[in-house]
Design a protein around this motif. Structure first.
Motif, mmCIF file in Angstrom:
data_model
loop_
_atom_site.group_PDB
_atom_site.id
_atom_site.type_symbol
_atom_site.label_atom_id
_atom_site.label_comp_id
_atom_site.label_asym_id
_atom_site.label_seq_id
_atom_site.Cartn_x
_atom_site.Cartn_y
_atom_site.Cartn_z
ATOM 1 N N PHE E 11 -55.056 39.054 56.512
ATOM 2 C CA PHE E 11 -54.567 37.985 55.535
ATOM 3 C C PHE E 11 -55.232 36.497 56.447
ATOM 4 O O PHE E 11 -55.132 36.553 57.879
ATOM 5 N N LEU E 14 -56.207 36.596 59.992
ATOM 6 C CA LEU E 14 -55.773 37.908 60.733
ATOM 7 C C LEU E 14 -56.567 39.173 60.454
ATOM 8 O O LEU E 14 -55.805 39.222 58.780
ATOM 9 N N VAL E 16 -55.915 42.927 59.053
ATOM 10 C CA VAL E 16 -54.510 43.951 59.880
ATOM 11 C C VAL E 16 -54.873 45.709 59.069
ATOM 12 O O VAL E 16 -54.076 45.933 59.613
ATOM 13 N N GLY E 35 -47.026 50.374 66.055
ATOM 14 C CA GLY E 35 -45.894 49.634 66.765
ATOM 15 C C GLY E 35 -45.584 48.774 65.458
ATOM 16 O O GLY E 35 -46.455 48.634 64.320
ATOM 17 N N SER E 36 -44.951 47.878 65.393
ATOM 18 C CA SER E 36 -44.769 46.939 64.580
ATOM 19 C C SER E 36 -46.285 45.713 64.430
ATOM 20 O O SER E 36 -46.599 45.645 65.711
ATOM 21 N N SER E 38 -48.819 47.248 62.702
ATOM 22 C CA SER E 38 -49.904 47.537 63.222
ATOM 23 C C SER E 38 -50.969 47.940 61.529
ATOM 24 O O SER E 38 -51.897 48.395 61.001
ATOM 25 N N SER E 41 -46.919 48.293 57.341
ATOM 26 C CA SER E 41 -46.368 48.030 55.430
ATOM 27 C C SER E 41 -47.757 48.229 54.482
ATOM 28 O O SER E 41 -47.697 47.836 52.769
ATOM 29 N N THR E 42 -48.926 47.139 54.887
ATOM 30 C CA THR E 42 -49.707 46.913 54.142
ATOM 31 C C THR E 42 -50.193 47.145 53.702
ATOM 32 O O THR E 42 -50.632 47.397 53.046
ATOM 33 N N GLN E 84 -38.605 48.383 53.334
ATOM 34 C CA GLN E 84 -37.698 48.436 54.162
ATOM 35 C C GLN E 84 -36.484 47.289 53.903
ATOM 36 O O GLN E 84 -35.650 48.383 54.130
ATOM 37 N N GLU E 162 -40.273 52.816 55.852
ATOM 38 C CA GLU E 162 -39.020 52.348 57.213
ATOM 39 C C GLU E 162 -38.295 52.430 55.565
ATOM 40 O O GLU E 162 -37.153 51.109 56.373
HETATM 41 N N1 LIG Z 1 -48.185 38.357 52.940
HETATM 42 C C1 LIG Z 1 -48.521 38.318 54.746
HETATM 43 N N2 LIG Z 1 -49.331 36.834 54.857
HETATM 44 C C2 LIG Z 1 -49.705 36.585 55.799
HETATM 45 N N3 LIG Z 1 -50.018 37.532 57.151
HETATM 46 C C3 LIG Z 1 -49.156 39.172 56.805
HETATM 47 C C4 LIG Z 1 -48.402 39.446 55.136
HETATM 48 N N4 LIG Z 1 -48.019 40.585 55.999
HETATM 49 C C5 LIG Z 1 -48.151 40.776 56.645
HETATM 50 N N5 LIG Z 1 -48.930 40.139 57.782
HETATM 51 C C6 LIG Z 1 -49.557 40.153 59.131
HETATM 52 O O1 LIG Z 1 -50.052 41.656 58.887
HETATM 53 C C7 LIG Z 1 -49.664 42.140 59.737
HETATM 54 C C8 LIG Z 1 -48.833 43.631 59.680
HETATM 55 O O2 LIG Z 1 -48.272 44.116 59.223
HETATM 56 P P1 LIG Z 1 -47.708 44.655 58.420
HETATM 57 O O3 LIG Z 1 -45.952 44.863 57.612
HETATM 58 O O4 LIG Z 1 -48.181 45.929 57.806
HETATM 59 O O5 LIG Z 1 -46.953 45.503 59.943
HETATM 60 P P2 LIG Z 1 -46.419 46.925 60.000
HETATM 61 O O6 LIG Z 1 -46.932 48.036 60.620
HETATM 62 O O7 LIG Z 1 -45.491 47.274 58.806
HETATM 63 O O8 LIG Z 1 -44.851 46.518 61.338
HETATM 64 P P3 LIG Z 1 -43.486 46.551 61.015
HETATM 65 O O9 LIG Z 1 -43.477 48.277 61.908
HETATM 66 O O10 LIG Z 1 -43.103 45.675 61.997
HETATM 67 O O11 LIG Z 1 -43.241 46.815 59.580
HETATM 68 C C9 LIG Z 1 -48.853 41.629 60.761
HETATM 69 O O12 LIG Z 1 -48.929 41.006 62.112
HETATM 70 C C10 LIG Z 1 -47.895 40.854 60.018
HETATM 71 O O13 LIG Z 1 -47.446 39.211 60.503
#
Ligand SMILES: Nc1ncnc2c1ncn2[C@@H]1O[C@H](COP(=O)(O)OP(=O)(O)OP(=O)(O)O)[C@@H](O)[C@H]1O
Ligand SMILES: Nc1ncnc2c1ncn2[C@@H]1O[C@H](COP(=O)(O)OP(=O)(O)OP(=O)(O)O)[C@@H](O)[C@H]1O
Ligand SMILES: [Mg+2]
Ligand SMILES: [Mg+2]
Lengths: 230, 246, 241, 217, 241
Positions: E11, E14, E16, E35-36, E38, E41-42, E84, E162
């Motif tokens: 993104f 960043l 991801v 962890g959050s 990580s 979700s992506t 979620q 989640e």
């Molecule tokens: N649409 C988006 N635009 C920019 N950054 C994003 C977007 N979606 C997610 N991110 C960033 O990508 C990274 C990974 O996000 P992701 O939601 O995949 O994490 P996660 O492992 O599911 O965490 P959680 O346990 O908190 O749900 C995070 O730093 C988040 O801020």
């Protein structure tokens, strides 16, 4: 097709931008009057709206009825009607207002009505605990309103107030119906009567109006940034 | 050209100002009547077409023509040089003298008395332009233009205005109706005689030529005098200026 | 001295306080515990006259709070209160939040009010946040600011209504420390809290409220160690889990 | 009650004016809403940068007095393009664009109010963009937008009082004409104002009611 | 079969997902923990094509998700996903929520769609809520409705992100039970969860994500009993406390 740069022919019509541009200083003078009306009507409108809002909150039936009636008439009849009423309606009672005052009163009436409604919405967004906190520090009801509620209310309704200001500017164009000829629209119309270059003159007026409203919205944003740093 | 278009379409659309009695007004059933209305009907008859009266406030007469909403203006339009830059004018079909009408309470008894008072006229008319200039020359008093002749008289009778300059015909006619209590015609205004012309698009020479001839014929046939008697009455104003052709 | 005598209070049909009696002497710290809806917050707001009462009376240093002749605004200067929800004035800086009442209510000059405010804010550990707006503060900092704001009026009594219950766990400690400090300085306080360990630690007496009634009151050792009322036992065991 | 020269014919005349006000309003609101939805969706889909030209044009309609828009459009269509258009047509075109300019913002606000997660859910069930728009976004956005839209429609009705400049005899103009003849400004203005009020007030109230009801859930 | 090959995704600045490889066979249940932020979700939203990827590829039964020629709407019918955040359609009843996609996407007749919907809703224990609007449901019920809604499309794969993390503790159980039931019925699933006990119980394999990388993957006994990667150990000990 830059205004003033040349005389452009389009279809059968020959634009005479120079003629219009020659009148620009007069029109800018008109713009100043337009701004005067708009700013005055806003300042008065805000003060009146604050008073009407307090009427509403007062719990005194007649006062809140006054506020309610005011708001409903302002919001449910055309601005042109309100301005016409301020001049000829009041005129039938022998109350003679200059065009400047008529348009000022007309727009102020309108502003106050709309802003009162906005303030009502803003008040709902301020939690009750704010007043409680102020009261429990020993402030009276008026003090709590003035120092705690009012500033927050004005901040929440700042954007609607900006919109209302733009409205007020646009509404000054209705001044011609009550004999106003010193504001931007009035000046333009007078010049039009003189030369009949309708398109060029009004196009120029439109550009000026557009510029004014942009400057006002931009200015409002700057003011907001300075005033509301929280 | 436009002349052909009008004949082909079967309708002549005239811009007429309907709050300008007796030239243009409405009767009890709110239908348009007046000198200009009859004049338009005559013109239509001459062309062999139907007349359509399009009401236009003073400031909107030329825009209405320019936007193609009307074919010809029969709207008591002063034939100024400034305007002729934009539209084509016929020879004069009527001539106004300017009169001062005052609110009785104002104490105005002549044109000169208007100095320093609040005066007004209908925006965009010959007399409004002249009066505004005069007020500026006097350097005192205020000038207010209203959108319609009716608003001017309404303001005058309410006392918002002390006096107005209008064509004498309008002044007489309005005072006569009795609708406006407390106002009277107090004298003439020393402005030039206001010659008014029919107008149409600047480049429509064929039509302008036709209009010129029509105005001439109206006078020749006595129809002009007839209409004048019907709507105004009194001395028939001359439509020519000494010492110059046209 | 705060004297609460037979106070009853209803909201519409619902009787929230069913005859409360409680006397808090100078320098005493009384903690109120009890289930949600038992009337704890209501009692506090009645004490400083934010809510009217239906019967009974509340005396503060002998002045009857709900008497018509009482100047409530004046009385409230004596009784500071800090609520459960943060109620910082968001449009004012931390310093302005604290100086507002002293200036507008007590008519202090700005300089004087600021001097007091800085002292109180430093006291609660916010000496470096004077120009900050509350929106930038953590919840715990906001609550400490609210405490400083109340203290700036030099109240003789302080009422605290679950000042930590809307805070994240790690922020609770800093606010409780501030309260403990106040208690040690001898401030007369009534506080409503769900932090049992803290209540045991700081209170002179603990009162247990149940459905609008003060079911039990006593020293913390007794209330926590040997509760008499069955509801108290039930409540304590449910919070201890 | 009133000693008046007002005749039945005059009332018919006023009613015609009122009819004109309503017709102009209805046409402009319908056309303006359709356009506004199109513009609003385009505006939303493209984002602020790509839609900049559209935003600019729509902004013009909100930054220039309606009176000037009417005069200019009239002069432009007639004088310059030589289109043979009635004042009524010009009035409807200008008011429609004016409505569309405001409506586009309302529509965009409505769409933006639909949570992204809800839309993702729809797409992940295999619904196409169009199905998502129709089945999910439209009904949800309507709830958000309808109260403002009612306000807009009423605003357009009130602003339609200005179309007199293009020779359309609507209610306020009819009133002025009667004032000319009858010289009873106060009574006539009251009647005129009452008419606007009677239409506007209940609808405005209804909008407020919807807003209150829908903001709760 | 879901094949994820070297998938990278950023993104803006960043990154991801930093090259993820994972193959999930038919009938397998893979749990992703981590962890959050990580990237869990992506990854899920990439699998069903809601997000584009930067490089690598994802194949579902051999069809490349991010190929231009792929009809994503068609592909997504195969892959159900539940998020979620509750994402019920608030303007439709529970029954309409579930029948919408079968009717509009698969072109089913209303009666047929409703038959399937009722079956699925009964399956997740919402047989008595057909005419209710989601606003009236508890969070757990909403999540179960979302599951039924996805199942009504007869997907071959299900992704769960989640689904319990926004629920009150007492509602978590009912949703987890629903998931367990699905797993036992042989549904191929990828699920992201923070419920470790559940993950251990239900998964064939558990993957641990750390900062966009799949640090470790293996059977639950190994991951929970004998984690290899130091970050896995750290993560597990922090969640166990
Ligand atoms: N649409 C988006 N635009 C920019 N950054 C994003 C977007 N979606 C997610 N991110 C960033 O990508 C990274 C990974 O996000 P992701 O939601 O995949 O994490 P996660 O492992 O599911 O965490 P959680 O346990 O908190 O749900 C995070 O730093 C988040 O801020
Ligand atoms: N302004 C009010 N109007 C009506 N009912 C109220 C009002 N304030 C409180 N109540 C009701 O009075 C009862 C007691 O409320 P109170 O806030 O005093 O409880 P509490 O003991 O402080 O509970 P908590 O621990 O949840 O804060 C509750 O049932 C509450 O719903
Ligand atoms: Mg409470
Ligand atoms: Mg996630």
């Amino acid at each position: 097709m830059l205004p003033g740069s040349c005389e452009t022919a389009m279809f059968n019509y020959t634009f005479q931008w120079k003629q219009a541009m020659a009148r620009l200083p007069q029109m800018l003078d008109g713009a100043v009057v337009t701004m005067q009306v708009a700013i005055l009507s806003m300042v008065l409108g805000i003060l009146l709206a604050i008073i009407l809002t307090m009427f509403r909150l007062s719990g005194i039936r007649i006062l809140s009825a006054v506020a309610k009636t005011w708001v409903e008439i302002a919001r449910n009849t055309p601005a042109l009607f309100q301005i016409y009423m301020a001049h000829f309606g009041l005129g039938s009672f022998g109350l003679h207002l200059s065009p400047f005052l008529s348009i000022l009163i007309g727009i102020t009436f309108n502003n106050a009505g709309y802003l009162t409604e906005n303030f009502r919405g803003a008040l709902k967004a301020i939690p009750d605990t704010q007043t409680r906190a102020a009261r429990s520090l020993g402030m009276g009801a008026a003090g709590a309103f003035r120092h705690v509620v009012l500033p927050q209310m004005l901040r929440i309704s700042f954007l609607p107030m900006t919109n209302q200001m733009v409205w007020a500017i646009l509404m000054t164009s209705l001044g011609v119906t009550v004999g106003m000829n010193t504001d931007l629209y009035g000046v333009t119309q007078d010049l039009n009567a003189l030369t009949f270059r309708t398109f060029e003159l009004f196009a120029l007026a439109a550009v000026i109006f557009y510029a004014i409203t942009k400057i006002v919205t931009l200015g409002a944003r700057l003011i907001a940034a300075r005033l509301f740093r929280y | 050209d436009k002349l052909d278009d009008i004949i082909a379409s079967g309708t002549l659309r005239c811009a007429v100002v309907l709050d300008f009695p007796p030239m243009g007004m409405r009767d009890e059933s709110n239908t348009p009547v007046g000198f200009d209305v009859d004049y338009c009907n005559d013109l239509a008859a001459a062309l062999g077409v139907k007349a359509e009266i399009v009401e236009t406030p003073f400031p909107e007469r030329i825009p209405a023509l320019m936007s193609g909403r009307v074919d010809v203006g029969v709207a008591s339009t002063s034939d100024t040089l400034e305007r002729a830059k934009t539209v084509g004018m016929s020879i004069p079909y009527f001539a106004f003298e300017m009169a001062v009408t005052a609110n009785d309470k104002s104490g105005i008894a002549s044109f000169e008395d208007m100095k320093g008072k609040t005066v007004g006229a209908t925006a965009g008319t010959f007399e409004a332009i002249a009066l505004e200039k005069q007020v500026k020359e006097w350097g005192e008093g205020t000038f207010r233009p209203y959108q319609t002749q009716a608003d001017v008289f309404l303001a005058l009778s309410q006392g918002q205005l002390d006096a107005t300059v209008s064509t004498s015909t309008v002044a007489q006619s309005n005072v006569k109706t009795g609708n406006f209590p407390g106002i009277s015609v107090v004298g003439k205004a020393p402005f030039d005689i206001d010659y008014v012309a029919l107008f149409t698009n600047r480049e429509e020479y064929g039509l302008i030529n036709y209009l010129n001839l029509f105005v001439n014929q109206q006078v020749r046939t006595g129809r002009y005098a007839e209409l004048y008697e019907k709507w105004v009455g009194g001395d028939l104003p001359s439509l020519t200026v000494d010492g110059v052709h046209r | 001295m705060i004297e609460i005598e037979h106070v009853r209070k209803s909201f519409g049909q619902l009787e929230v306080l069913k005859g409360i009696d409680l006397t808090v002497s100078k320098g005493e710290v009384v903690t109120i515990i009890g289930g949600s809806g038992s009337g704890k917050s209501t009692l506090l707001t009645c004490i400083n006259g934010l809510e009217p009462i239906d019967s009974g009376r509340i005396l503060i240093d002998g002045t009857e709070v709900h008497a018509k002749s009482t100047d409530l605004n004046k009385l409230r200067r004596k009784v500071g209160i800090v609520f459960q929800q943060w109620n910082a004035f968001p449009h004012l800086t931390v310093l302005e939040n604290v100086t507002l009442a002293p200036r507008k209510v007590l008519g202090m000059a700005r300089a004087e009010a600021e001097e007091i405010a800085v002292r109180q804010l430093t006291h609660v550990g916010l000496g470096d946040k004077l120009k900050t707006y509350p929106g930038r503060l953590s919840g715990g900092q906001q609550q400490r600011m609210a405490i400083a704001r109340a203290l700036a009026m030099s109240p003789e009594y302080m009422l605290f209504d679950e000042v930590t219950s809307a805070l994240d766990p790690q922020l609770v400690g800093e606010v409780l420390d501030t309260l403990k400090m106040l208690a040690q300085e001898g401030m007369t306080m009534i506080l409503v809290t769900h932090e049992m360990a803290f209540a045991r630690d700081v209170s002179d007496r603990v009162a247990f409220f149940h459905q609008g009634v003060m079911a039990e009151i006593g020293p913390p050792q007794q209330i926590f160690g040997d509760p008499q009322h069955p509801e108290t036992r039930k409540f304590l065991s449910s919070t201890r889990q | 009650m009133f000693d008046t020269a007002l005749t039945t014919a005059d009332f018919v005349f006023l009613a015609k004016g009122a009819g004109m006000t309503i017709v102009v309003t209805i046409i402009s609101v319908i056309a303006g809403t359709v356009l506004g939805i199109v513009f609003g969706v385009i505006r939303y889909q493209l984002g602020a940068i790509w839609a900049a030209p559209l935003i600019f044009v729509l902004d013009i309609f909100r930054s220039i007095p309606l009176l000037i828009q009417l005069v200019l459009a009239n002069a432009f269509m007639g004088t310059i393009l030589r289109l043979n258009m009635s004042g009524f047509t010009v009035a409807c075109i200008v008011l429609s664009m004016y409505t569309a300019a405001y409506c586009a913002e309302i529509v965009r606000g409505g769409i933006e109010a639909v949570p992204a997660t809800t839309r993702r859910a729809a797409r992940s069930l295999g619904m196409s963009w169009g199905q998502d728009m129709r089945e999910i976004v439209l009904p949800l956005a309507t709830r958000v937008a309808l109260p403002s839209w009612i306000g807009l429609a009423l605003g357009v009705m009130k602003d339609s009082a200005l179309v007199y400049v293009v020779q359309v005899t609507e209610l306020l103009r009819s009133t002025q004409i009667l004032i000319t003849r009858l010289q009873e400004p106060l009574l006539l203005l009251m009647i005129c104002g009452a008419f606007y009020f009677v239409i506007s007030f209940p609808l405005a109230r209804f909008g407020g009611y919807l807003e209150k009801r829908w903001s709760n859930d």
